[in-house]
Design an enzyme around this catalytic site. Structure first.
Site, PDB file in Angstrom:
ATOM      1  N   TYR A 158       0.841  -1.210   0.000  1.00 14.41           N
ATOM      2  CA  TYR A 158       0.000   0.000   0.000  1.00 14.41           C
ATOM      3  C   TYR A 158       0.879   1.264   0.000  1.00 14.41           C
ATOM      4  O   TYR A 158       0.689   2.161  -0.832  1.00 14.41           O
ATOM      5  CB  TYR A 158      -0.893  -0.022   1.234  1.00 14.41           C
TER       6      TYR A 158
ATOM      7  N   LYS B 180       1.288   4.311  -3.020  1.00  9.66           N
ATOM      8  CA  LYS B 180       0.912   5.723  -2.821  1.00  9.66           C
ATOM      9  C   LYS B 180       2.126   6.642  -3.022  1.00  9.66           C
ATOM     10  O   LYS B 180       1.969   7.792  -3.453  1.00  9.66           O
ATOM     11  CB  LYS B 180       0.317   5.914  -1.430  1.00  9.66           C
TER      12      LYS B 180
HETATM   13  N1  LIG Z   1      -9.318   5.698   5.784  1.00  9.21           N
HETATM   14  C1  LIG Z   1      -8.105   6.163   6.046  1.00  9.21           C
HETATM   15  O1  LIG Z   1      -7.662   6.185   7.219  1.00  9.21           O
HETATM   16  C2  LIG Z   1      -7.245   6.683   4.952  1.00  9.21           C
HETATM   17  C3  LIG Z   1      -6.019   7.277   5.309  1.00  9.21           C
HETATM   18  C4  LIG Z   1      -5.211   7.796   4.301  1.00  9.21           C
HETATM   19  C5  LIG Z   1      -5.620   7.727   2.977  1.00  9.21           C
HETATM   20  N2  LIG Z   1      -6.806   7.123   2.669  1.00  9.21           N
HETATM   21  C6  LIG Z   1      -7.179   7.079   1.251  1.00  9.21           C
HETATM   22  O2  LIG Z   1      -8.496   7.559   1.103  1.00  9.21           O
HETATM   23  C7  LIG Z   1      -9.109   6.963  -0.049  1.00  9.21           C
HETATM   24  C8  LIG Z   1     -10.476   6.404   0.328  1.00  9.21           C
HETATM   25  O3  LIG Z   1     -10.272   5.407   1.303  1.00  9.21           O
HETATM   26  P1  LIG Z   1     -11.436   4.905   2.285  1.00  9.21           P
HETATM   27  O4  LIG Z   1     -10.865   4.868   3.644  1.00  9.21           O
HETATM   28  O5  LIG Z   1     -12.688   5.632   2.030  1.00  9.21           O
HETATM   29  O6  LIG Z   1     -11.564   3.370   1.785  1.00  9.21           O
HETATM   30  P2  LIG Z   1     -12.824   2.413   1.564  1.00  9.21           P
HETATM   31  O7  LIG Z   1     -13.927   2.747   2.494  1.00  9.21           O
HETATM   32  O8  LIG Z   1     -12.247   1.037   1.563  1.00  9.21           O
HETATM   33  O9  LIG Z   1     -13.302   2.805   0.086  1.00  9.21           O
HETATM   34  C9  LIG Z   1     -12.471   2.543  -1.005  1.00  9.21           C
HETATM   35  C10 LIG Z   1     -13.244   2.781  -2.290  1.00  9.21           C
HETATM   36  O10 LIG Z   1     -12.375   2.416  -3.381  1.00  9.21           O
HETATM   37  C11 LIG Z   1     -13.109   1.584  -4.269  1.00  9.21           C
HETATM   38  N3  LIG Z   1     -12.248   0.652  -5.002  1.00  9.21           N
HETATM   39  C12 LIG Z   1     -11.422  -0.294  -4.513  1.00  9.21           C
HETATM   40  N4  LIG Z   1     -10.846  -0.983  -5.515  1.00  9.21           N
HETATM   41  C13 LIG Z   1     -11.331  -0.461  -6.669  1.00  9.21           C
HETATM   42  C14 LIG Z   1     -11.132  -0.737  -8.039  1.00  9.21           C
HETATM   43  N5  LIG Z   1     -10.348  -1.738  -8.471  1.00  9.21           N
HETATM   44  N6  LIG Z   1     -11.781   0.001  -8.952  1.00  9.21           N
HETATM   45  C15 LIG Z   1     -12.612   1.001  -8.556  1.00  9.21           C
HETATM   46  N7  LIG Z   1     -12.865   1.302  -7.282  1.00  9.21           N
HETATM   47  C16 LIG Z   1     -12.225   0.589  -6.343  1.00  9.21           C
HETATM   48  C17 LIG Z   1     -14.075   0.823  -3.365  1.00  9.21           C
HETATM   49  O11 LIG Z   1     -15.127   0.306  -4.151  1.00  9.21           O
HETATM   50  P3  LIG Z   1     -16.088  -0.899  -3.645  1.00  9.21           P
HETATM   51  O12 LIG Z   1     -17.192  -0.204  -2.899  1.00  9.21           O
HETATM   52  O13 LIG Z   1     -16.515  -1.556  -4.903  1.00  9.21           O
HETATM   53  O14 LIG Z   1     -15.239  -1.796  -2.782  1.00  9.21           O
HETATM   54  C18 LIG Z   1     -14.506   1.925  -2.405  1.00  9.21           C
HETATM   55  O15 LIG Z   1     -15.551   2.684  -2.960  1.00  9.21           O
HETATM   56  C19 LIG Z   1      -8.110   5.912  -0.541  1.00  9.21           C
HETATM   57  O16 LIG Z   1      -7.359   6.449  -1.591  1.00  9.21           O
HETATM   58  C20 LIG Z   1      -7.212   5.682   0.655  1.00  9.21           C
HETATM   59  O17 LIG Z   1      -5.935   5.232   0.297  1.00  9.21           O
HETATM   60  C21 LIG Z   1      -7.630   6.613   3.613  1.00  9.21           C
END
Ligand SMILES: NC(=O)c1ccc[n+]([C@@H]2O[C@H](COP(=O)([O-])OP(=O)(O)OC[C@H]3O[C@@H](n4cnc5c(N)ncnc54)[C@H](OP(=O)(O)O)[C@@H]3O)[C@@H](O)[C@H]2O)c1
Length: 239
Positions: A162, A166
């Site tokens: 991961y 990034k």
């Molecule tokens: N949460 C944190 O603490 C955190 C911290 C730093 C950065 N981020 C970043 O924030 C962003 C959103 O993360 P989140 O926490 O909201 O994660 P999440 O709840 O797991 O949501 C991830 C989203 O990405 C979609 N996705 C995954 N694989 C995909 C693919 N092959 N094609 C198209 N869509 C895909 C998922 O779709 P499905 O619904 O189909 O699974 C879901 O809608 C990410 O870039 C993550 O790296 C998050």
């Protein structure tokens, strides 16, 4: 504020769903992507109460879906004012001594190659738009500067697949920002913070509202705003 048309990837849940909600609530037209059409329809029902929300099918691992999405958007709107590359996976927790190449490839397929391919596919629409903003949702875990400091609180989160996908996304951000600066593009990476979602886990301190705010602010920022930066709610993050 002029009404904008913005594409947000990964809008079915988590931070992407909240970004879609916040942008639609402010009067913008928001296309959110889902890879599962059925789940996408459920989300569409839920989010339509906030404004002009539209569903588009995109799987980052399927380049054909990027071209199909381009064709659909070209026919429907002919332009995009902003793109938020939010969708990503974090499904492997191994460090560099044990991570498998399959895990590395899977994370790069989604979080890097998928984002590069989708962004390239959307460039003609973004060039046709007035606003020209791209936001790449990254993470402080991908920062070489922070990971190099032993005292950094998240230094032990040493997940190579991961984190390195990034870091690559960060380079795409810097590189694309340089290339498209003269065309008036603003292209930045953002760190949403540690947010309670499927990806961030139940114990994360931040809410999706807090996590979405930096992407919303960045995609709406005006023509004189920054490009080629890595930003969080607390300011600039080191690359
Ligand atoms: N949460 C944190 O603490 C955190 C911290 C730093 C950065 N981020 C970043 O924030 C962003 C959103 O993360 P989140 O926490 O909201 O994660 P999440 O709840 O797991 O949501 C991830 C989203 O990405 C979609 N996705 C995954 N694989 C995909 C693919 N092959 N094609 C198209 N869509 C895909 C998922 O779709 P499905 O619904 O189909 O699974 C879901 O809608 C990410 O870039 C993550 O790296 C998050």
């Amino acid at each position: 504020m002029t009404k904008k048309t913005i594409l947000v990837t990964g809008g079915n849940k988590g931070i992407g769903q909240e970004i879609t909600k916040q942008l639609a609530s402010r009067g913008h037209t928001v296309y959110f992507s889902a890879r599962d059409a059925e789940k996408g329809q459920e989300t569409l029902q839920l989010l339509s109460q906030y404004g002009d929300v539209r569903l588009i099918e995109i799987d980052l691992r399927k380049p054909n879906s990027h071209h199909a999405a381009f064709a659909e958007l070209q026919a429907q709107t002919g332009k995009l004012d902003g793109l938020i590359n939010n969708a990503a996976i974090c499904t492997d927790y191994e460090g560099p001594a044990t991570v498998t190449l399959d895990a590395l490839r899977m994370h790069f397929e989604t979080n890097y190659f998928g984002v590069v391919s989708l962004t390239q596919a959307m460039l003609p629409l973004l060039r046709a738009g007035d606003h020209k903003a791209i936001v790449n949702v990254s993470t402080a875990l991908g920062s070489l500067g922070l990971q190099g400091e032993e005292s950094w609180p998240y230094s032990a989160v040493n997940l190579l697949a991961y984190n390195s996908s990034k870091t690559a996304l960060n380079m795409f951000t810097v590189s694309l920002a340089k290339e498209l600066r003269s065309e008036g593009f603003r292209i930045n990476a953002v760190n949403p913070g540690h947010i309670k979602t499927g990806l961030g886990g139940d114990q994360a301190p931040g809410s999706v509202e807090e996590g979405a705010a930096i992407s919303v602010k960045c995609v709406l920022a005006g023509p004189e705003s920054h490009t080629g930066l890595f930003l969080s709610s607390g300011g600039v993050v080191p690359w």
